[in-house]
Design an enzyme around this catalytic site. Structure first.
Site, short mmCIF file in Angstrom:
data_model
loop_
_atom_site.label_atom_id
_atom_site.label_comp_id
_atom_site.label_asym_id
_atom_site.label_seq_id
_atom_site.Cartn_x
_atom_site.Cartn_y
_atom_site.Cartn_z
N SER A 224 86.57 43.27 30.06
CA SER A 224 87.99 43.42 29.73
C SER A 224 88.38 44.76 29.14
CB SER A 224 88.41 42.31 28.76
OG SER A 224 88.52 41.08 29.44
N LYS B 249 91.20 46.65 30.75
CA LYS B 249 92.62 46.47 30.42
C LYS B 249 93.21 47.69 29.71
CE LYS B 249 92.36 41.44 30.40
NZ LYS B 249 91.20 40.65 30.04
N SER C 97 93.54 39.56 25.23
CA SER C 97 92.79 39.78 26.47
C SER C 97 93.19 38.81 27.57
CB SER C 97 91.28 39.68 26.21
OG SER C 97 90.56 40.39 27.20
N LYS D 218 89.68 47.99 22.38
CA LYS D 218 89.57 46.80 23.23
C LYS D 218 88.14 46.29 23.33
CE LYS D 218 91.32 43.65 25.90
NZ LYS D 218 90.21 42.75 25.48
#
Length: 336
Positions: free
Chosen positions: A60, A63, A115, A216
């Site tokens: 993720s 992202k 997320s 992140k």
């Protein structure tokens, strides 16, 4: 006697085992990421790296690029209707419902704080019309940022053999993104209350590392634990990437501590006056360089061939900055 001897031998073996295991634990903690890198944000200077050009899945942390594209290209206050294809997306979710009305801003916070893979799909389709078209936009934007060994197939980071990056490329993307004030505000937010949704940031780094301000987390079975993080101390910003790192928070904190202990940012003001013989001069613009904290910094002003009559703005010298014997910086100086 034999029992006593056996006891001594057993105790010694146990102590040795503890020592070895402890030593191995320490060694593994120092190199627990399959790939890692840390860069100073404003200069892109690499401060630490290990296997940083290995092509790996990044889960993720993908992202980061998704959010950046949406921030740069879309109106964050625009309201959209959630498409059916985004509902029930595999993996982490903010539980969007078909035909739900929500604005881009709330979707972005859901993307980066929770997320949400469904949020990623909704944003991608809003931007490009389909996941496939958005992936094309991702690859185009990544190349413009300067990546060399990355390929994106979806906006969320779900496993795909053709979806990969490197720690170096991902760090470049994150540095670029952290220079965007809106992006930085989103990823540094711990608690968000929006028009339609409210979220709590799941990134533990914001709570456990001094100066942490993003960015992140990521995890899949294939990618392992991945973390892109950033921190600011004493006016210097550092971005760190660890990929497939079981102790990603601890390792990232250790990297930050090491980098901030060993490096500092030296700011060179364009108004600072240097002397070339009897001629005052200065840099064309302000600059910043990263220097080691324990190295002596030495400035040298070296004259260049000059016209007989010096006018304002003429090149008169070269400024060189050394860290002991290592050349760190070289720029032209102009008469004032």
């Amino acid at each position: 006697m034999r029992k006593s001897l056996l006891y001594v031998v057993t105790a010694a073996f146990f102590a040795l085992s503890v020592f070895i295991i402890g030593g191995m634990g320490k060694l593994n903690a120092e190199a627990s990421a399959q790939s890692e890198i840390a860069m100073e944000l404003s200069t892109g200077k690499v401060l630490i790296e290990g296997n940083a050009d290995a092509r790996l899945p990044m889960a993720s942390t993908t992202k980061i690029l998704t959010a950046l594209i949406i921030i740069e290209d879309c109106n964050l206050d625009e309201e959209i209707t959630v498409p059916e294809v985004a509902v029930g997306a595999e993996g982490s979710s903010i539980y969007l419902k078909k035909d739900e009305r929500i604005d881009i801003r709330d979707l972005l916070y859901g993307l980066m704080l929770r997320s949400g893979n469904d949020s990623a799909a909704a944003l991608a389709i809003h931007h490009s019309g389909s996941i496939e078209k958005f992936a094309e936009a991702m690859n185009d934007r990544a190349r413009k940022i300067g990546t060399e060994n990355s390929n994106f197939k979806n906006p969320s980071g779900l496993p795909d053999n053709e979806h990969y990056t490197t720690a170096r490329d991902l760090c470049k993307i994150a540095c670029y993104a952290m220079n965007n004030p809106t992006f930085k505000q989103i990823v540094s937010t711990i608690n968000y209350k929006g028009k339609y949704r409210s979220f709590v940031n799941k990134n533990k780094m914001l709570r456990m590392c001094e100066g942490a301000n993003g960015v992140k987390t990521g995890y899949t079975l294939k990618a392992g634990r991945c973390l892109v993080s950033s921190a600011e101390r004493n006016g210097m910003d550092i971005v760190c990437v660890v990929l497939n790192c079981r102790d990603m928070y601890e390792r990232s904190c250790a990297i930050f501590d090491s980098c901030f202990d060993n490096y500092k940012l030296l700011k060179l003001d364009e108004n600072k006056v240097f002397m070339c013989n009897i001629i005052p001069c200065k840099l064309e613009k302000s600059e910043q360089i990263v220097v080691k904290t324990k190295k002596e910094i030495r400035y040298e002003v070296k004259p260049v061939a000059m016209p007989t009559k010096i006018r304002k703005g003429d090149e008169v010298a070269e400024l060189e900055i050394y860290g002991e014997n290592d050349l760190l910086f070289s720029r032209k100086l102009y008469s004032i």
